[in-house]
Structure formats: structure tokens, C-alpha cells
Design a protein around this motif. Sequence first.
Motif, PDB file in Angstrom:
ATOM      1  N   LEU A 156       0.803  -1.223   0.000  1.00  0.00           N
ATOM      2  CA  LEU A 156       0.000   0.000   0.000  1.00  0.00           C
ATOM      3  C   LEU A 156       0.833   1.268   0.000  1.00  0.00           C
ATOM      4  CD1 LEU A 156      -2.774  -0.899   2.597  1.00  0.00           C
ATOM      5  CD2 LEU A 156      -2.795  -1.201   0.124  1.00  0.00           C
ATOM      6  N   GLY A 157       2.073   1.188   0.403  1.00  0.00           N
ATOM      7  CA  GLY A 157       2.906   2.384   0.464  1.00  0.00           C
ATOM      8  C   GLY A 157       4.191   2.105   1.211  1.00  0.00           C
ATOM      9  N   PHE A 158       4.804   3.178   1.707  1.00  0.00           N
ATOM     10  CA  PHE A 158       6.063   3.019   2.427  1.00  0.00           C
ATOM     11  C   PHE A 158       6.182   4.064   3.526  1.00  0.00           C
ATOM     12  CE2 PHE A 158       7.113   5.968  -0.998  1.00  0.00           C
ATOM     13  CZ  PHE A 158       7.784   6.979  -0.322  1.00  0.00           C
ATOM     14  N   TYR A 159       7.113   3.799   4.458  1.00  0.00           N
ATOM     15  CA  TYR A 159       7.467   4.718   5.534  1.00  0.00           C
ATOM     16  C   TYR A 159       8.981   4.716   5.638  1.00  0.00           C
ATOM     17  CZ  TYR A 159       8.192   6.414  10.312  1.00  0.00           C
ATOM     18  OH  TYR A 159       8.623   7.102  11.412  1.00  0.00           O
ATOM     19  N   ASN A 160       9.581   5.897   5.508  1.00  0.00           N
ATOM     20  CA  ASN A 160      11.030   6.040   5.589  1.00  0.00           C
ATOM     21  C   ASN A 160      11.349   6.934   6.787  1.00  0.00           C
ATOM     22  OD1 ASN A 160      13.735   6.313   5.222  1.00  0.00           O
ATOM     23  ND2 ASN A 160      13.621   7.297   3.223  1.00  0.00           N
ATOM     24  N   PRO A 161      11.635   6.347   7.956  1.00  0.00           N
ATOM     25  CA  PRO A 161      11.873   7.157   9.156  1.00  0.00           C
ATOM     26  C   PRO A 161      13.172   7.958   9.114  1.00  0.00           C
ATOM     27  CG  PRO A 161      12.280   4.856   9.634  1.00  0.00           C
ATOM     28  CD  PRO A 161      11.710   4.920   8.240  1.00  0.00           C
ATOM     29  N   THR A 162      14.102   7.612   8.236  1.00  0.00           N
ATOM     30  CA  THR A 162      15.384   8.309   8.170  1.00  0.00           C
ATOM     31  C   THR A 162      15.466   9.268   6.982  1.00  0.00           C
ATOM     32  OG1 THR A 162      16.377   6.493   6.924  1.00  0.00           O
ATOM     33  CG2 THR A 162      16.603   6.424   9.325  1.00  0.00           C
ATOM     34  N   ALA A 163      14.323   9.674   6.439  1.00  0.00           N
ATOM     35  CA  ALA A 163      14.313  10.578   5.280  1.00  0.00           C
ATOM     36  C   ALA A 163      14.940  11.911   5.652  1.00  0.00           C
ATOM     37  CB  ALA A 163      12.892  10.785   4.790  1.00  0.00           C
ATOM     38  N   LYS A 164      15.755  12.432   4.740  1.00  0.00           N
ATOM     39  CA  LYS A 164      16.431  13.711   4.974  1.00  0.00           C
ATOM     40  C   LYS A 164      16.124  14.660   3.827  1.00  0.00           C
ATOM     41  CE  LYS A 164      20.279  11.866   7.594  1.00  0.00           C
ATOM     42  NZ  LYS A 164      20.518  10.453   7.398  1.00  0.00           N
ATOM     43  N   GLY A 165      16.120  15.925   4.111  1.00  0.00           N
ATOM     44  CA  GLY A 165      15.938  16.936   3.072  1.00  0.00           C
ATOM     45  C   GLY A 165      14.603  16.836   2.365  1.00  0.00           C
ATOM     46  N   GLY A 166      14.640  16.735   1.048  1.00  0.00           N
ATOM     47  CA  GLY A 166      13.420  16.706   0.266  1.00  0.00           C
ATOM     48  C   GLY A 166      12.845  15.316   0.054  1.00  0.00           C
ATOM     49  N   GLU A 167      13.411  14.301   0.698  1.00  0.00           N
ATOM     50  CA  GLU A 167      12.914  12.940   0.542  1.00  0.00           C
ATOM     51  C   GLU A 167      11.533  12.799   1.180  1.00  0.00           C
ATOM     52  OE1 GLU A 167      15.635  10.018   1.997  1.00  0.00           O
ATOM     53  OE2 GLU A 167      17.316  10.849   0.891  1.00  0.00           O
ATOM     54  N   GLU A 168      10.729  11.937   0.584  1.00  0.00           N
ATOM     55  CA  GLU A 168       9.385  11.675   1.082  1.00  0.00           C
ATOM     56  C   GLU A 168       9.459  10.699   2.260  1.00  0.00           C
ATOM     57  OE1 GLU A 168       5.053  10.772  -0.949  1.00  0.00           O
ATOM     58  OE2 GLU A 168       6.876  10.283  -2.031  1.00  0.00           O
ATOM     59  N   THR A 169       8.777  11.020   3.348  1.00  0.00           N
ATOM     60  CA  THR A 169       8.804  10.184   4.537  1.00  0.00           C
ATOM     61  C   THR A 169       7.735   9.100   4.508  1.00  0.00           C
ATOM     62  OG1 THR A 169       9.596  12.052   5.830  1.00  0.00           O
ATOM     63  CG2 THR A 169       8.695  10.213   7.057  1.00  0.00           C
ATOM     64  N   LEU A 170       6.547   9.456   4.039  1.00  0.00           N
ATOM     65  CA  LEU A 170       5.411   8.547   4.111  1.00  0.00           C
ATOM     66  C   LEU A 170       4.554   8.667   2.862  1.00  0.00           C
ATOM     67  CD1 LEU A 170       3.564   6.680   5.894  1.00  0.00           C
ATOM     68  CD2 LEU A 170       2.505   8.775   6.714  1.00  0.00           C
ATOM     69  N   ARG A 171       4.151   7.528   2.309  1.00  0.00           N
ATOM     70  CA  ARG A 171       3.202   7.509   1.198  1.00  0.00           C
ATOM     71  C   ARG A 171       2.273   6.317   1.399  1.00  0.00           C
ATOM     72  NH1 ARG A 171       5.543   6.705  -4.531  1.00  0.00           N
ATOM     73  NH2 ARG A 171       6.583   8.661  -3.994  1.00  0.00           N
ATOM     74  N   ILE A 172       0.966   6.574   1.356  1.00  0.00           N
ATOM     75  CA  ILE A 172      -0.037   5.518   1.496  1.00  0.00           C
ATOM     76  C   ILE A 172      -1.083   5.713   0.407  1.00  0.00           C
ATOM     77  CG2 ILE A 172      -1.767   4.452   2.997  1.00  0.00           C
ATOM     78  CD1 ILE A 172      -0.277   5.649   5.393  1.00  0.00           C
ATOM     79  N   ALA A 173      -1.435   4.645  -0.285  1.00  0.00           N
ATOM     80  CA  ALA A 173      -2.497   4.688  -1.296  1.00  0.00           C
ATOM     81  C   ALA A 173      -3.834   4.656  -0.550  1.00  0.00           C
ATOM     82  CB  ALA A 173      -2.372   3.521  -2.247  1.00  0.00           C
ATOM     83  N   GLN A 174      -4.444   5.835  -0.381  1.00  0.00           N
ATOM     84  CA  GLN A 174      -5.656   5.956   0.419  1.00  0.00           C
ATOM     85  C   GLN A 174      -6.824   5.143  -0.142  1.00  0.00           C
ATOM     86  OE1 GLN A 174      -6.029   7.376   3.394  1.00  0.00           O
ATOM     87  NE2 GLN A 174      -3.890   7.998   3.429  1.00  0.00           N
ATOM     88  N   ASP A 175      -6.953   5.087  -1.472  1.00  0.00           N
ATOM     89  CA  ASP A 175      -8.068   4.334  -2.051  1.00  0.00           C
ATOM     90  C   ASP A 175      -7.964   2.843  -1.728  1.00  0.00           C
ATOM     91  OD1 ASP A 175      -5.791   4.205  -3.672  1.00  0.00           O
ATOM     92  OD2 ASP A 175      -6.960   3.844  -5.493  1.00  0.00           O
ATOM     93  N   ARG A 176      -6.758   2.286  -1.801  1.00  0.00           N
ATOM     94  CA  ARG A 176      -6.571   0.867  -1.484  1.00  0.00           C
ATOM     95  C   ARG A 176      -6.701   0.620   0.014  1.00  0.00           C
ATOM     96  NH1 ARG A 176      -8.247  -2.125  -4.670  1.00  0.00           N
ATOM     97  NH2 ARG A 176      -7.007  -3.830  -3.891  1.00  0.00           N
ATOM     98  N   LEU A 177      -6.247   1.568   0.830  1.00  0.00           N
ATOM     99  CA  LEU A 177      -6.400   1.455   2.277  1.00  0.00           C
ATOM    100  C   LEU A 177      -7.883   1.402   2.637  1.00  0.00           C
ATOM    101  CD1 LEU A 177      -5.159   1.549   5.148  1.00  0.00           C
ATOM    102  CD2 LEU A 177      -5.363   4.024   5.001  1.00  0.00           C
ATOM    103  N   THR A 178      -8.675   2.270   2.034  1.00  0.00           N
ATOM    104  CA  THR A 178     -10.119   2.292   2.285  1.00  0.00           C
ATOM    105  C   THR A 178     -10.748   0.966   1.864  1.00  0.00           C
ATOM    106  OG1 THR A 178     -10.128   4.666   1.899  1.00  0.00           O
ATOM    107  CG2 THR A 178     -12.255   3.542   1.800  1.00  0.00           C
ATOM    108  N   TYR A 179     -10.331   0.450   0.712  1.00  0.00           N
ATOM    109  CA  TYR A 179     -10.876  -0.828   0.242  1.00  0.00           C
ATOM    110  C   TYR A 179     -10.575  -1.943   1.241  1.00  0.00           C
ATOM    111  CZ  TYR A 179     -11.116  -5.336  -1.994  1.00  0.00           C
ATOM    112  OH  TYR A 179     -11.394  -6.654  -2.244  1.00  0.00           O
TER     113      TYR A 179
END
Length: 90
Positions: free
Chosen positions: A36-59
Motif C-alpha cells: 500500500l505504500g512506504f514509511y522512511n523514518p530516516t528521510a532527509k531533506g526533500g525525501e518523502e517520509t510517508l506515502r499511502i495509497a488511500q483508495d486501497r487502504l479504504t478498500y
Amino acid sequence: MVVIRLSRGGSKGRPFFNIVVADKRVRRDGSFIERLGFYNPTAKGGEETLRIAQDRLTYWRSVGAQASPTVERLIKQGAKATPAAAPAAA
């Protein structure tokens, strides 16, 4: 039972987690049904920390999947970040 949980990746000292839908009986980093997505706890600068596909999560929640406590926290964290970003983009 189907659960939504974290699956660890990355190297030693640099964790990276995939948010996956899996059977509860399968080990943490074993096979999964869907990513469904990812979580990067060590993201630095402009890196994305969290992404979740909300439509699939809802499903998956609608068909009875239970999220782990950590994933619940991340979903709430992502929900707080999303509304703030949406008006700025519009």
C-alpha cells in the motif's frame, strides 16, 4: 485474518518499511497480498517520509483488514499532513 502492517527493508542502521496487506499467520518480512505504500523514518531533506495509497487502504478496511497500532499512527500522521498540502497546491 488479514492485517495491514509494516514490513522491514533497508540495510542495518537505515530502516525502510513497506506498508503491506498480509495474512496474520505469515512472518513479518514474508509474502504479502498487496503493497500500500512506504514509511522512511530516516528521510532527509526533500525525501518523502510517508506515502499511502488511500483508495486501497479504504478498500482493505471495508473488507475487514485490521491495521497494526503503528500503521494506525502513521495513517493519522499522513492524514494531518495531506490537508495542509492540498490547499497550498490549489
